[in-house]
Design an enzyme around this catalytic site. Structure first.
Site, PDB file in Angstrom:
ATOM      1  N   HIS A  21       0.978  -1.447  -0.128  1.00 12.35           N
ATOM      2  CA  HIS A  21       0.114  -0.260  -0.030  1.00 12.35           C
ATOM      3  C   HIS A  21       0.942   0.809   0.679  1.00 12.35           C
ATOM      4  O   HIS A  21       0.888   1.826  -0.673  1.00 12.35           O
ATOM      5  CB  HIS A  21      -0.942   0.104   1.611  1.00 12.35           C
ATOM      6  CG  HIS A  21      -1.677   1.409   1.045  1.00 12.35           C
ATOM      7  ND1 HIS A  21      -3.060   1.289   0.983  1.00 12.35           N
ATOM      8  CD2 HIS A  21      -1.548   2.612   1.738  1.00 12.35           C
ATOM      9  CE1 HIS A  21      -3.708   2.264   1.154  1.00 12.35           C
ATOM     10  NE2 HIS A  21      -2.339   3.690   1.648  1.00 12.35           N
ATOM     11  N   GLU A  22       1.372   1.048   1.242  1.00  6.01           N
ATOM     12  CA  GLU A  22       2.813   2.470   0.736  1.00  6.01           C
ATOM     13  C   GLU A  22       3.447   2.713  -0.249  1.00  6.01           C
ATOM     14  O   GLU A  22       3.886   4.220  -0.406  1.00  6.01           O
ATOM     15  CB  GLU A  22       2.794   2.611   2.317  1.00  6.01           C
ATOM     16  CG  GLU A  22       2.832   2.155   3.832  1.00  6.01           C
ATOM     17  CD  GLU A  22       1.503   3.348   3.819  1.00  6.01           C
ATOM     18  OE1 GLU A  22       1.832   4.151   3.177  1.00  6.01           O
ATOM     19  OE2 GLU A  22       0.472   3.122   4.475  1.00  6.01           O
ATOM     20  N   HIS A  25       1.583   4.564  -2.932  1.00  4.06           N
ATOM     21  CA  HIS A  25       2.077   5.829  -2.697  1.00  4.06           C
ATOM     22  C   HIS A  25       3.750   6.634  -2.810  1.00  4.06           C
ATOM     23  O   HIS A  25       3.191   7.212  -3.712  1.00  4.06           O
ATOM     24  CB  HIS A  25       1.781   6.430  -0.789  1.00  4.06           C
ATOM     25  CG  HIS A  25       0.596   6.079  -0.604  1.00  4.06           C
ATOM     26  ND1 HIS A  25      -1.182   6.742  -1.371  1.00  4.06           N
ATOM     27  CD2 HIS A  25      -0.380   5.235   0.573  1.00  4.06           C
ATOM     28  CE1 HIS A  25      -1.724   6.346  -0.674  1.00  4.06           C
ATOM     29  NE2 HIS A  25      -1.618   5.585   0.307  1.00  4.06           N
TER      30      HIS A  25
END
Length: 424
Positions: A21-22, A25
């Site tokens: 997920h990170e 980003h």
């Protein structure tokens, strides 16, 4: 799996779904030219820190998520103020280091009183050195060093807010997007691991054996063929098997199985559950064959669809208040369930990890302050208004939202711990 393996797999599941997920980003922020200051897994105090390039990668104490800190999202570094004495180091006539303390220890530097400084737009610093004002250009990747920490400056064109809305939106959406990609891939892996039912099946195979259930205390193994129960032929009729066992709580039953072409019988006494239905602790499945590439993709898409509907039904109950506190689970319960599923085997753990990744992606897109969905909503409003919203007000909304989420997390975690202590 052994205890050590279960613990390792539980930690790995959390690490993988949060990291992917990170990373979404991080990757799209870097592509947009945004300075990423920190890539963190967890919150709270740092356990481990490593700097690579412009970004510091950290592992933090509280395993409740992660974050990617981009330049311009939070208040930037405290700059030197006019009148403050600093020391600077030059390379190729550009300032590469600005020291704010321990100036007497900074060898090979120019020391002076700040006359003016601009580290975002003009990238210049003017120093009064022994009564004469000297002007210096600052390198766009210069470091400001104070209290043993070095912080890279962020020119305005490296700020999150300086980028077009589409690039900022992509940097935010990429986190949930990567969770969806991971879920799809893992559901595909699960389809490969379990295969697809053969055409016209004629038998049932033992697929799982639960610990501390009657089936774990007799000669049963995964892959055994269930031929009959109490003389009744089972064939491929799973409901018939469940019905016979369910109607025999505390009554011994004879189960005839076939293993490697040899038949033998085992006697098991089903244990009644809370509803009085007999359970022996086995799972049975139809014979399978390896899934083709097309079947893998279609099965993965089907599981994504079914799981998404299930998640939204649960979120609907959360919004409408049709739940009790015990229905909610935080990191403690998630870890507990993950460890239980890990004991059932790699296929079940893969499916569970896919579900968690899908849930994390969907949950983060909710328009709740501090979540990615709320940030996307603010960007949408900016696009409609044709001008940015007040950054201080937006930051306050996200701060309050984050505080409320952390409070809810604490309450749920406390309840999970009490439940474990009570042995529920």
């Amino acid at each position: 799996m052994g205890t050590i393996q279960v613990v390792f797999m539980t930690v790995l599941v959390f690490f993988v779904i949060v990291t992917i997920h990170e990373w979404g980003h991080y990757y799209f922020a870097k592509r947009a030219g945004i300075l990423v200051r920190e890539f963190a897994i967890g919150f709270g105090p740092k356990l481990f820190s490593l700097k690579r390039g412009e970004t510091r990668f950290t592992l933090r104490l509280i395993p409740a998520g992660g974050f990617v800190r981009m330049a311009g999202e939070d208040p930037e570094l405290v700059e030197a103020q006019p009148g403050q004495t600093v020391a600077v180091r030059l390379k190729d006539n550009l300032v590469t280091r600005i020291y704010l303390d321990r100036l007497d220890e900074r060898a090979g530097t120019i020391r002076g009183e700040v006359d003016s400084i601009d580290l975002e737009h003009k990238l210049t610093i003017s120093l009064n050195v022994e009564g004469e004002v000297e002007n210096y250009s600052v390198h766009p990747q210069a470091l400001v060093i104070a209290k043993g920490k070095d912080t890279q400056i962020a020119p305005i064109d490296r700020h999150f807010g300086s980028k077009p809305i589409r690039k900022r939106a992509m940097a935010i959406f990429a986190g949930p997007m990567m969770n969806f990609v991971l879920a799809f891939v893992l559901f595909g892996v699960y389809a490969q691991l379990v295969g697809v039912p053969v055409d016209n099946p004629d038998k049932l195979l033992v697929s799982t054996i639960e610990e501390n259930y009657p089936a774990s205390k007799v000669d049963l193994k995964k892959g055994d063929i269930v031929e009959s129960i109490n003389g009744i032929e089972i064939g491929a009729d799973l409901p018939k098997m469940i019905d016979i066992i369910g109607k025999s709580p505390n009554k011994p039953i004879e189960m005839k199985i076939n293993r490697d072409g040899t038949s033998h019988a085992v006697t098991i006494t089903p244990r009644p559950n809370e509803e009085g239905v007999g359970k022996v602790g086995i799972g049975a499945t139809l014979p399978t064959r390896p899934a083709t590439a097309v079947e893998t993709v279609t099965r993965s898409a089907e599981l994504m669809k079914v799981s998404t509907i299930f998640i939204f039904e649960n979120l609907k109950m959360l919004v409408t208040g049709q739940f009790k506190l015990d229905d909610l689970g935080g990191p403690v319960r998630t870890a507990e369930m993950t460890s239980q599923i890990a004991k059932k085997g790699l296929a079940q753990l893969t499916s569970w990890t896919a579900m968690l990744s899908l849930y994390l992606g969907i949950f983060n897109l909710l328009p709740v302050p501090a979540l990615d969905g709320s940030r996307l909503l603010f960007l949408g409003l900016e696009g409609i208004r044709k001008r940015p919203l007040d950054p201080s007000k937006e930051s306050m909304v996200h701060f309050v939202g984050f505080a409320m989420l952390m409070l809810l997390m604490l309450v749920v975690t406390y309840n999970d711990i009490l439940r474990l202590v009570r042995g529920e």
